[in-house]
Design an enzyme around this catalytic site. Structure first.
Site, PDB file in Angstrom:
ATOM      1  N   ASP A  84       0.821  -1.205   0.000  1.00 17.31           N
ATOM      2  CA  ASP A  84       0.000   0.000   0.000  1.00 17.31           C
ATOM      3  C   ASP A  84       0.861   1.264   0.000  1.00 17.31           C
ATOM      4  OD1 ASP A  84       0.800  -0.601   2.571  1.00 17.31           O
ATOM      5  OD2 ASP A  84      -0.907   0.381   3.507  1.00 17.31           O
TER       6      ASP A  84
ATOM      7  N   GLU B  76       1.134   9.452   9.535  1.00 14.83           N
ATOM      8  CA  GLU B  76       0.063   8.465   9.437  1.00 14.83           C
ATOM      9  C   GLU B  76      -0.753   8.514  10.719  1.00 14.83           C
ATOM     10  OE1 GLU B  76      -0.004   4.813  10.685  1.00 14.83           O
ATOM     11  OE2 GLU B  76       1.990   4.571  11.508  1.00 14.83           O
TER      12      GLU B  76
END
EC number: 3.1.27.-
Lengths: 972, 601
Positions: free
Chosen positions: B72, B203
């Protein structure tokens, strides 16, 4: 310039005065060595450029300078200093000045003015820094002179505004080391015109632009604290600000500073910024330091974690926060219980990550109450224990231990975390946390689930871990009988898996039983597998697991009188057996109806402490009885000694507490007995020429006495100098005996003369060593000898031997006074057991490693003294020195040696046994009590006196174990 | 005002296909280029047309940076570089460069060979793409061009994961990729220095979670596995081939070793062996323990863990199997799961995050009846456990990183919108900095206030220092005279003389003259002397001179006296000063206008 010239002239002038003054005595003393100062002067004059000069100085700095010529050398150096234009040479001169001022016996106060003067004209910053360093050394050499200090401090203050960081660093260091401790400086401030307090001067540099200077300022402040100055509380705010500095050295020093302040002013109140509340300073500091446990630099983290451990005055609720990671709210703002409850609720909005999807968004809560980060102490230890670096983790575990020891409620709370640490990836950390848990175990009772986690570690393959855990279980309190059962089960599993743990497991069960008699009681029928109606088969007495169960039960029965009623017949028989064979594990029990059989035991149990006293009394009486022997040739003396020795040996076996003392006495008396026997040999009555080899026994006796005295001296710990003197006396007697015997056998006069001289030296050194003890040695051999010594030293050897012989025969038995505690060094080899029938096979010429595991008791400094000896069947002996790392210290006066011994031999045809035993090495120099005086840095090695003659030897102090080995010839 | 623009093409308020565009100081950088696990159509890759509409990718992008090898974060890389077309540099760390192609190849195989998709990148494309990669070392500053420099920091998470600090001039951005603030069994914790970037792009997978101490988790995990094994059950642990798998392997391996357990542990995929090889090589990227002990024994050489064969799944007796993929959406893990699901003695442990729509997500939410392909239902009887082993920073970890880096603005990506919202509130409240959370395609703009460096000539500085007397106080600003020259994209501060010389201009003197009338009954020379003594007494700090030619000079100001022919008592005083002495000149004229005090001799 004019002033400079004038100074130059002055220097020249002073040199003219100095040099003849210096040189004359130097010449007188050592003609071979020219004076250092003169040589240096010539060298430096010869130097044409700076590189040469630097070379000369470097060479010079390698050579020592004697104290009386230091001043001259310094003046020459200073003179060159002013002439020199090169920075590096000046720097070297400055550093040499510092080095020279450290010379012992030289007082630097005479050069202080010159040293300070040099600062004024110096342009180079590096040289300036070095000069300040020199001043620092000079200042440190003159701690008693306040005027010098005052001057140096002024100098330092003047240079504090330098642009080069090194100069500022040194100035701060100077202030830190020399700043006035006792007298506040503002008293003089009127006189000196605005000289401020040292502390405020230093604290100005907390905000310096250079991080190195900031660090130096903090260090200087800490130095002031070390020297006993009371640091003002005003600094606290500044120090706290430095905790968030960009540089790690600064943060590290700031942590120390904050800690120092928190120890000085724990109870004073500081305001919390952004609110109108106040808390205790120690709490505030604790919060701030806790914060540093998640710092970016691991050095700071270690520092912070260590520091936390010593902040014992912190309030309990702050302490408990350190273990709470989830409670994110700023606890410092809490006021009411109501608010607190609300916050606890609020803290629940974070999911723990343990269950899936429990972090599904709920309704928005009032985020004002939840603070993620400024909450200080929150979770500091949780972070510390999870840290990447094991150094931090160990520091955190240690801090946890210190805090837990002082607060039992905290101990209770940190239990889970410590238990978690048993699962750490680094063995050292696991071991440390087990030790810590043991230390705080007095505060806590383990719950069943906690015990379960603890016991899981019993399967660990590392022996150290298992043994530490056994140790821990010895001290643990548990709450239910299920816990006992669980522990027993796991220990038996452990025993099954690792049979070598036998002793350790039994010991552990012994304590477990004696700590929880009431919890063991309901388990007894099950443990002993008795049945109300049926007889069950008798278990195997050699089964270690069964012994383990019995150890547990018997120890519990000691304080639980109803328990023996549940025993079956064979249990009583086994008890009798175990009581004899494993008396250290099985306590004496008062068993019903068996008093007549086990009378001795019940008496023992009845007056355990009394028996020690009576044994002590007996020992003393025996010694008194022996002391009645006035003369070695008294009739019946030998029999008395024989008896007493036997009594004492038996006493030592019976009463472990007195074993050391009894053995010691017995050995001593044995020496006397041997001496007595040797002196009563027939040979003394025979004329000299007639006896050639008849004195074998006497010679052997003398040798044996010598050996025994070494044992007496080095095998026993706790001896006082009185006893040592006595031992040396006996040794002297043995030596005298040897001397007389040599005189009788050998005809060579040279050897006799030399041994006579040696004996006289011995006497002399004895006198030197035991001057204080001489009055106690009344009417002894030595006393008589010392009276005769003027005569002895002048007379002929033959005459001297005669004198010795008579003195020896006349001297009485010296009474032995016992020291308070005396222990005999012992060693037990646990492994190899020597029971194996399978030989250890290896290819000859190569090596095979043999694991040796031994416990040592009452051995001082085993790292240097304990050796392993391997005796091969052909009589070859190898002595192996174990590595210092092979020794562990499980308890006071106890050591554990776990090492590998490398064996090698040429091929044998049959497997055969080698003997392994432990040796205690000693070195008895004649002047052993006072180490030779250290020489200064002055003279070279060749002028050292030759090392004094010393006797080195080894005493075997363990039973030797036989190992079956088989070196096979190599296959071609 | 200069601006920094951040536009997520993927991972904006979402997990998967991370791809973030950053424009900073005129440079455009793409951070990560990942794919989405949940989709099999066009949505799987980031929407590069967003960029292409302005021309070719290579023209637009200055560089591409890949933070770590998870698909990803790098899955769309060959698609972008070979199929869309990008020829610029791609930066990644050495381990990422080594392992990334293995994963891409595996991904390609599954999509093309198993699912039969066409129009997908080929093996050759992966190879070509990897040729464009420039490897990075930790803490090494790499100059992409003259102005743009990047620096990698350790991020934990997986082997070779890095955070990157991107700097143009004095503006900077930090992109964290995925990171972990708590160390684990094989990796250390993320670390960054106090670089004070303008934006920290972080993140936020676990934005609302504060995890228990990892030791509790490990203990729970080991205990559950141990218990299941002891009662004879089988344990299935679905993992992704790299990352957590190695962590759990080490955990179980050391546990087996310490406890002397005998039950077999299998690892289901062939790809791991290749990757494990790289784990053995890149020891420097692992944690303290492994780094220190690898000389005796490399921790990645497993003794108890063996390769899995499909037939083993039916073997009787206890066993532990690691199988891919991690969310039970396809492949071997799903097959084994179907086999074992019926027995309640067995257990499946989900060690990480499961995307919505996968079987992993369903069973974790308590679904006990599953529809598998072929419309048959599957009863799930085995125990389902969730253990958060994913190596992402939790809320507290994110806060800790913010505290370490001290950014001026914060931007959250790679997380769910609701959770981000919560964390955003916290960050704004706690650090009082702005926090952004743009969705995909949305642009967040941050204005910066970069400091402009100016060269100053040493002479000028020294002159100013000499004027000032004592040392300048670093805390107080000080004004100085000088000329700012902007030439060739650089700024210089020089003295005005030098500026004139450099520019080839003549210096013009500007003088002010002024007449002051004064009533004074003395002769001209006496009046001048009176003025001289007066000024001398007033202007203490200045040099005042009385020259023999009938003038008084104060600094550069010339004062002359002449009497008017009409009235001998009315004196005209002539003052003349240069522009530089304007202040003093006007002061003097004002002073003289007041007249001379009478007490002067």
């Amino acid at each position: 310039m004019a002033a400079h010239l004038k100074k130059r002239v002055y220097e020249e002038f002073s040199k003219v005065v100095q040099i003849p003054h210096e040189d004359v005595p130097a010449k007188k003393l050592r003609l071979s060595k020219p004076s250092k100062s003169a040589a240096l002067h010539i060298d430096l004059c010869k130097a044409t450029n700076s590189t040469d000069a630097l070379q000369y100085l470097l060479q010079f700095s390698r050579k020592p300078v004697e104290a009386e010529s230091v001043e001259g050398v310094i003046r020459i150096l200073l003179e060159h200093y002013y002439k020199e234009s090169d920075n590096s040479v000046r720097l070297k001169i400055a550093s040499l000045l510092g080095l020279l001022s450290k010379t012992q016996g030289f007082s630097p106060d005479c050069i202080i003015d010159e040293a300070i003067n040099t600062l004024n004209n110096e342009k180079s910053h590096q040289v300036l820094a070095q000069l300040l360093d020199t001043l620092l050394i000079i200042g440190a050499q003159l701690p008693e002179s306040p005027t010098v200090r005052q001057r140096l401090i002024e100098v330092a203050c003047k240079h504090l505004s330098d642009t080069y960081f090194g100069v500022r660093n040194k100035c701060l260091q100077l202030l830190g080391c020399l700043g006035m401790v006792d007298t506040p400086m503002n008293k003089d401030s009127n006189v000196l015109g605005g000289v401020r307090d040292v502390q405020s001067i230093i604290s100005d540099y907390f905000g310096d632009q250079d991080p190195r200077v900031r660090t130096a300022a903090l260090k200087a402040m800490l130095e002031l604290h070390e020297r006993g100055m009371r640091i003002h509380q005003i600094i606290y705010d500044q120090a706290c600000r430095l905790l968030s500095d960009d540089y790690e050295q600064v943060r590290s020093a700031a942590v120390q500073m904050v800690w120092v302040l928190s120890q000085l002013y724990p109870e004073s109140i500081v305001p919390i910024p952004s609110s109108n509340e106040e808390i205790r300073l120690v709490d505030d500091a604790f919060g701030k330091i806790s914060h540093m446990v998640s710092d970016g630099s691991w050095m700071v983290r270690v520092q912070a974690a260590k520091t936390l451990g010593s902040m014992l005055q912190v309030s309990p609720h702050f302490l408990e926060q350190t273990l709470d990671k989830k409670l994110m709210s700023d606890l410092r703002r809490k006021r009411t219980a109501h608010e607190r409850a609300k916050e606890l609720f609020a803290s629940g909005e974070f999911s723990s990550g343990r269950k899936w999807a429990d972090d599904a968004p709920k309704e928005k809560l009032d985020t004002n109450t939840v603070n993620l980060i400024a909450s200080g102490a929150c979770g500091a230890f949780v972070h510390g224990l999870e840290d990447e670096m094991f150094e931090v983790r160990i520091a955190a575990v240690e801090a946890l231990c210190q805090l837990a020891r002082s607060s039992s409620s905290f101990a209770e709370k940190c239990l889970d975390f410590l238990v978690d640490m048993f699962n750490d990836e680094i063995e050292e950390v696991r071991l440390q946390s087990i030790h810590v848990l043991r230390e705080i175990s007095t505060h806590i009772t383990l719950r069943e689930d906690q015990l379960d986690t603890v016991l899981a570690v019993l399967e660990d393959s590392s022996r150290d871990i298992r043994e530490a855990l056994h140790e821990l279980l010895c001290y643990t309190n548990v709450s239910t009988k299920e816990c006992i059962q669980l522990a027993l089960l796991e220990l038996l599993k452990n025993l099954n898996k690792y049979p070598t743990d036998r002793n350790s497991v039994w010991k552990c069960l012994k304590f477990l039983g004696s700590r929880h008699p009431t919890l063991v009681l309901p388990l007894v029928p099950e443990l002993l597998s008795t049945h109300p109606y049926f007889d069950t088969p008798e278990p195997d007495m050699d089964d270690p697991a069964y012994i383990a169960v019995l150890v547990l039960v018997f120890n519990a029965a000691k304080s639980c009188p109803t328990m023996p009623a549940l025993f079956s017949d064979h249990t009583f028989r086994h008890y009798a057996y175990l009581r004899d064979s494993l008396s250290h594990l099985v306590p004496p029990l008062r068993l019903p109806g068996r008093k007549q059989l086990y009378g001795l035991d019940s008496v023992d149990s009845g007056c355990g402490s009394g028996s020690v006293e009576s044994a002590q009394l007996f020992l003393q009486q025996s010694l008194n009885r022996v002391s009645t022997i006035q003369n070695l040739e008294a009739p019946g003396a030998q029999e008395l000694l024989d008896f007493t020795i036997r009594d004492l040996q038996r006493l030592g076996q019976l009463q472990t507490e007195l074993a050391g003392a009894a053995d010691f006495c017995a050995t001593y008396l044995n020496c006397q007995l041997l001496l007595m026997k040797a002196l009563q040999e027939k040979l003394w009555n025979v004329a000299v020429p007639l006896c050639f080899k008849q004195n074998v026994t006497a010679t052997a006796a003398a040798q044996q006495i010598l050996e025994e005295t070494y044992k007496l001296e080095f095998l026993y710990s706790g001896l006082e100098s009185r006893q040592v003197a006595t031992i040396h006396l006996v040794r002297l007697q043995a030596k005298a005996l040897q001397l007389t015997l040599t005189a009788r056998t050998r005809q060579g006069l040279d050897t006799l003369i030399s041994s006579c001289e040696r004996f006289l030296q011995d006497i002399e050194s004895f006198q030197r060593l035991f001057l204080t003890e001489l009055p106690h040695l009344h009417n002894s051999f030595v006393e008589k000898l010392l009276e005769l010594i003027p005569r002895l030293s002048s007379c002929k050897p033959v005459e001297m031997v005669k004198v010795l012989q008579t003195t020896l025969r006349q001297s009485g038995l010296l009474q032995l006074s016992l020291p308070v505690q005396i222990h005999r060094a012992t060693a037990t080899i646990i492994e190899p057991t020597g029971e194996s029938d399978n030989p250890l096979r290896f290819t000859s010429g190569l090596v095979v490693a043999l694991d040796v595991d031994a416990t040592l008791e009452h051995v001082q400094d085993p790292q240097t003294t304990v050796k392993v000896q391997v005796l091969y069947p052909d009589g070859q002996k190898h002595v192996i020195h174990p590595k210092p790392g092979d020794f562990r210290r499980p308890g006071p006066d106890r050591h554990r040696l776990i090492t590998q011994v490398y064996l090698s031999h040429t091929a044998w045809t049959e497997p055969s046994q080698v003997e392994v035993c432990l040796l205690l090495a000693y070195s008895a120099s004649t002047a052993s009590l006072s180490p030779p005086p250290r020489l200064g840095w002055s003279d070279s090695i060749d002028s050292l006196p030759p090392p004094e003659a010393s006797v080195e030897g080894t005493i075997p102090f363990s039973k030797s174990v036989k190992v079956y080995i088989m070196p096979k010839p190599a296959r071609r | 005002m200069p601006e920094i623009k951040v536009t997520p093409l993927g991972a904006g308020q979402d997990v998967g296909r991370s791809c973030i565009l950053v424009s900073i100081g005129g440079k455009n950088i793409m951070l990560d280029c990942g794919m989405h696990m949940g989709y099999n159509d066009d949505r799987r890759f980031p929407d590069f047309s967003y960029i292409i509409q302005n021309g070719r990718l290579t023209d637009f992008l200055d560089c591409v940076i890949i933070s770590h090898f998870h698909l990803d974060h790098c899955g769309a890389l060959p698609y972008m570089s070979e199929m869309v077309g990008y020829d610029g540099p791609i930066y990644m760390t050495h381990p990422t460069k080594a392992i990334c192609p293995i994963l891409l190849e595996d991904f390609r195989k599954i999509t093309v060979d198993k699912k039969g998709e066409t129009n997908f990148f080929t093996s050759q494309m992966i190879k070509d793409c990897m040729k464009k990669v420039v490897p990075l070392n930790l803490h090494q500053t790499v100059q992409v061009d003259d102005e743009l420099e990047i620096k990698a920091y350790y991020a934990g998470h997986v082997l070779g994961a890095a955070m990157v600090h991107i700097k143009v001039g004095s503006e900077s951005v930090v992109y964290t990729g995925d990171y972990n603030m708590t160390p684990d069994r094989h990796l250390g914790a993320a670390w960054i220095d106090k670089c004070r970037p303008d934006i920290l792009i972080s993140e936020s997978t676990y934005a609302t979670t504060i995890r228990d101490s990892k030791r509790c988790r490990e203990r729970d995990f080991l205990k559950k596995v141990h218990e299941t094994i002891e009662r004879g059950g089988k344990v299935l642990i679905p993992v992704f081939a790299l990352g957590r798998a190695q962590e759990l392997c080490i955990l179980l391996e050391t546990f087996w070793e310490r406890m002397n357990l005998k039950a077999p542990i299998y690892f289901s995929t062939g790809l791991t062996e290749k990757a494990n090889h790289y784990y053995k090589l890149f020891i420097t990227w692992t944690n303290q323990k492994i780094r220190k002990t690898f000389v005796q024994r490399n921790m990645f050489e497993f003794k108890h863990i063996k390769a899995f064969d499909r037939s083993y799944a039916d073997n009787p007796g206890p066993m532990v199997v690691f199988a891919t993929p991690g969310m039970l959406h396809a492949g071997q893990s799903l097959q084994i799961f179907k086999k074992w699901a019926g027995n309640e003695k067995n257990m499946v442990i989900m060690p990480g995050y499961c995307v919505q729509g996968t079987i992993g997500h369903k069973i974790l939410n308590g679904q006990r009846k599953l529809e598998v392909e072929g419309r048959a239902t599957l009863d799930v009887k085995l125990q389902v456990e969730y253990m958060s082993f994913s190596a992402h920073a939790d809320a507290k970890g994110i806060m800790q990183l913010i505290r370490m880096a001290e950014p001026r603005n914060m931007l959250l990506v790679h997380g769910e919108a609701v959770k981000m919202e919560f964390l955003k509130g916290k960050i704004e409240q706690e650090f009082s900095i702005d926090c952004y959370m743009p969705a995909n395609g949305e642009t967040a703009t941050v204005t910066t206030n970069p400091s402009v460096p100016v060269d100053i000539s040493l002479n000028l500085l020294k002159r100013e220092m000499a004027l000032g007397g004592s040392l300048p106080d670093p805390k107080k600003p000080r004004s100085m005279h000088g000329t700012l020259i902007m030439k060739d994209n650089s700024l210089k501060l020089v003295s005005s003389e030098q500026a004139l010389k450099e520019l080839g201009l003549n210096e013009h003197q500007l003088r002010f003259t002024c007449r002051v009338q004064l009533q004074d009954p003395h002769s001209d020379s006496d009046t001048l002397h009176r003025i001289y003594t007066h000024l001398k007494s007033v202007l203490k700090g200045y040099t005042t001179q009385h020259l023999p030619d009938g003038t008084v000079i104060v600094e550069s100001i010339v004062i002359k006296v002449s009497s008017t022919p009409e009235d001998a008592n009315t004196k005209v005083i002539l003052l003349s000063w240069s522009y530089q002495d304007e202040d003093l000149g006007s002061f003097l004229s004002a002073l003289l206008k007041k007249g001379l005090p009478s007490g002067l001799c």
